[in-house]
Design a protein around this motif. Structure first.
Motif, PDB file in Angstrom:
ATOM      1  N   SER A 213       1.988  -6.364   8.116  1.00 29.82           N
ATOM      2  CA  SER A 213       2.723  -7.409   8.514  1.00 29.82           C
ATOM      3  C   SER A 213       2.682  -7.407  10.199  1.00 29.82           C
ATOM      4  O   SER A 213       3.153  -8.493  10.770  1.00 29.82           O
ATOM      5  CB  SER A 213       4.130  -7.344   8.057  1.00 29.82           C
ATOM      6  OG  SER A 213       4.767  -5.952   8.332  1.00 29.82           O
ATOM      7  N   THR A 220       6.233  -9.103  11.389  1.00 34.09           N
ATOM      8  CA  THR A 220       7.569  -8.876  10.985  1.00 34.09           C
ATOM      9  C   THR A 220       7.456  -7.491  10.366  1.00 34.09           C
ATOM     10  O   THR A 220       6.512  -6.710  10.523  1.00 34.09           O
ATOM     11  CB  THR A 220       7.624  -9.775   9.755  1.00 34.09           C
ATOM     12  OG1 THR A 220       6.507  -9.523   8.815  1.00 34.09           O
ATOM     13  CG2 THR A 220       7.717 -11.359  10.169  1.00 34.09           C
ATOM     14  N   ALA A 251      12.571  -4.221  15.240  1.00 31.71           N
ATOM     15  CA  ALA A 251      11.719  -5.461  14.957  1.00 31.71           C
ATOM     16  C   ALA A 251      10.263  -5.118  15.222  1.00 31.71           C
ATOM     17  O   ALA A 251      10.215  -4.020  15.225  1.00 31.71           O
ATOM     18  CB  ALA A 251      12.146  -6.522  16.003  1.00 31.71           C
ATOM     19  N   HIS A 495      15.590 -10.819  17.677  1.00 30.01           N
ATOM     20  CA  HIS A 495      14.171 -10.619  18.299  1.00 30.01           C
ATOM     21  C   HIS A 495      13.594 -11.658  19.138  1.00 30.01           C
ATOM     22  O   HIS A 495      13.509 -12.800  18.345  1.00 30.01           O
ATOM     23  CB  HIS A 495      13.299 -10.013  17.263  1.00 30.01           C
ATOM     24  CG  HIS A 495      11.899  -9.793  17.553  1.00 30.01           C
ATOM     25  ND1 HIS A 495      10.794  -9.863  17.083  1.00 30.01           N
ATOM     26  CD2 HIS A 495      11.293  -8.888  18.581  1.00 30.01           C
ATOM     27  CE1 HIS A 495       9.505  -9.543  17.490  1.00 30.01           C
ATOM     28  NE2 HIS A 495      10.012  -9.041  18.644  1.00 30.01           N
ATOM     29  N   ASP A 497      10.233 -13.104  20.320  1.00 31.16           N
ATOM     30  CA  ASP A 497       8.975 -12.851  20.252  1.00 31.16           C
ATOM     31  C   ASP A 497       8.228 -13.452  21.698  1.00 31.16           C
ATOM     32  O   ASP A 497       7.779 -14.633  21.629  1.00 31.16           O
ATOM     33  CB  ASP A 497       8.339 -13.680  18.963  1.00 31.16           C
ATOM     34  CG  ASP A 497       6.871 -13.884  18.687  1.00 31.16           C
ATOM     35  OD1 ASP A 497       6.326 -12.973  19.308  1.00 31.16           O
ATOM     36  OD2 ASP A 497       6.309 -14.171  17.609  1.00 31.16           O
TER      37      ASP A 497
END
Length: 525
Positions: A213, A220, A251, A495, A497
């Motif tokens: 992942s 993730t 995270a 989180h 990104d």
């Protein structure tokens, strides 16, 4: 819940882990430092005066205020001043070294904290009985053989090297423990409690978990990674008789190292309007605002840790930690004294800042031999270089090293600007900006401002605390109940990104310039 924090006494360099609320004299007694207190703690004789070098003490009480009314600014009374958090203290009087070295038996119980970094792995050992720090050490992460950053490690794991990567992590922890133990005359069989903190990739590889992942967007992590865990297999590999606790990840690419670092910096669940930057190969950013924690990460590369550059290395004896311009001459500071052997992260920052000031380096990162230190410049192969050894000899900072640094600092600056904006924190409301990482105390804030690592309008709010992940891991080992706060941090964080943020790439390109910038206006374009 009271969690012991490190209290260091200079110039002895002795550290003791003490409960907040303890007096400085009580900590000195545990550390074996002589601090005369003839009045017995009433705060009337003034003989136990100290200065705070780093960190802060609790606000003085009425007796201390009365006892220091005629003292110079900044003087505290050790018999009355109480510990509030991690702090470094220099006594005005008393022995410059410990009065005696406490006998440390090979069977004394110890507590160990580990920082499993992408580039370096560190360990700290604390006496379970006295709280005295017995030793610490840092070693290269053996996973460097599989690549220099977290994404290369993920790729290697998915290509079939997961078992080798896990063993490399275990071997690195054992290397760090052995190095710290040799200094403390202790052994793994004496460990009563231990904890490890690392970024999410390092933690997953250590635990032998599937990292698929983390290989592609959207990155993730499993829900179970956000909880503190204990792993008996790590203990068995290290020769430790008790389970090793592993700090929770927050995270993708934001791990337990940031979680424990926040707690070590005093930025736990009740923090607000503050920022923490953990500068490493994988730079991590935390923003507290409005009771909400936002986190992000940026791939900075290993330059901040002294790796990924031609003559780089860890902050250890022989490392260049900084340079000073005196009378037109460039003086080089070397850890442990003697001739320089390599350049650590803080040393690289210091050198580049001075080259920029002296115009041997321009804002675009181009080096020039013309200037006051021309005698230190030469060609190494076909690349211009500045030598820090006698007569301009090795170790050198090469033009290619400047480019590596630009990439690292641009990732951090751009990540910080985007994180502040997305978290909704107005720059004028920022209370503190805490910088953590392997830089340690050698990092000079003015250098970071000139080079554009940190924003100039946060200058008065910056504090540098060194390896907060290592301190936090030790705090978790000392106080296992701290896992509840860490799990709450990990589970409640938002989180950001950066990899998918369209503005991050634009800010990154602007941030490549070696020039000051501000939180309010960014980089001049």
């Amino acid at each position: 819940m009271s969690t012991p924090v490190p209290v260091t006494f200079l110039p002895a360099g002795v550290t003791v882990w003490a409960d907040p609320g303890s007096t400085v004299v009580q900590c000195a007694t545990s550390a074996g430092i002589v601090l005369p207190a003839p009045c017995g703690g009433r705060g009337v004789c003034g003989r136990c005066g100290v200065r705070v070098v780093d960190g802060t003490l609790a606000e003085p009480d009425a007796e201390e205020l009365l006892g220091t009314k005629n003292a110079p600014a900044g003087i505290r009374l050790a018999c009355r001043a109480r510990i509030a958090g991690a702090v470094t203290i220099r006594p005005l009087l008393g022995s410059p070294v410990p009065a005696s070295a406490p006998a440390e038996s090979g069977t004394e119980g110890v507590i160990v904290g580990f920082d499993l970094g992408t580039t370096t792995v560190s360990a700290v050992i604390v006496s379970a009985a006295s709280g005295r720090e017995l030793g610490r050490a840092s070693v290269p992460n053996r996973q460097l053989n599989y690549g220099g950053d977290v994404l290369s490690r993920v790729s290697a794991a998915l290509a079939g090297d997961a078992v080798g990567l896990r063993q490399a992590a275990l071997d690195s922890l054992r290397d760090a423990l052995s190095a710290a133990c040799s200094r403390a005359n202790e052994c793994a069989s004496s460990v009563e409690r231990a904890a490890v903190a690392g970024n999410s990739v390092m933690t997953a590889l250590l635990l032998g978990e599937d990292v698929t992942s983390l290989a592609a967007h959207p990155f993730t992590i499993a829900a179970s990674w956000r909880s503190t865990r204990a792993d008996a297999e790590i203990s068995e590999s290290l020769g430790i008789r008790v389970p090793v606790v592993v700090a929770p990840s927050i995270a993708a690419f934001v791990g337990g190292d940031l979680a424990v670092g926040l707690v070590a910096a005093g930025l736990g669940c009740d923090a607000d309007d503050s920022v923490m930057l953990d500068l490493g190969t994988n730079a991590e950013i935390a923003v507290w605002h409005g009771g909400r924690l936002s986190v992000a990460s940026a791939a900075a590369g290993p330059a901040f840790e002294g790796f990924g550059i031609s003559n780089g290395g860890a902050a250890a004896p022989g490392a260049v930690t900084g340079v000073r311009a005196e009378g037109g001459t460039l003086h080089v500071d070397v850890m442990g004294g003697g001739e320089p052997v390599w350049i650590c992260g803080a040393g690289l920052v210091s050198v580049l800042a001075e080259l920029l000031r002296s115009r041997h380096l321009d804002a675009d990162g181009r080096m020039s031999a013309a200037g006051p230190y021309a005698d230190r410049f030469s060609m190494v192969g076909d690349v211009l270089a500045c030598g820090l050894g006698p007569g301009g000899s090795a170790p050198h900072v090469l033009q290619t090293d400047v480019r590596a640094f630009q990439s690292a600092k641009a990732a951090v600056a751009a990540g910080l600007l985007i994180s502040l904006d997305r978290a909704g924190l107005d720059p004028g409301d920022l209370g503190s900006l805490v910088v953590a990482g392997g830089f340690g105390a050698a990092l000079r804030v003015d250098d970071t401002l000139e080079l554009g690592i940190l924003p100039s309008d946060a200058a008065s709010r910056v504090s540098v605390i060194g390896d907060a992940a290592l301190s936090g891991a030790a705090m978790l080992a000392i106080q296992p109940l701290l896992s509840e706060e860490l799990d709450a941090l990990a589970g409640g964080a938002h989180h950001l990104d950066l990899a998918s943020d369209q503005e991050f790439a634009q800010e990154y390109l602007s941030a490549l310039r070696l020039a000051p910038y501000s939180m309010a206006h960014g980089f001049a374009r």
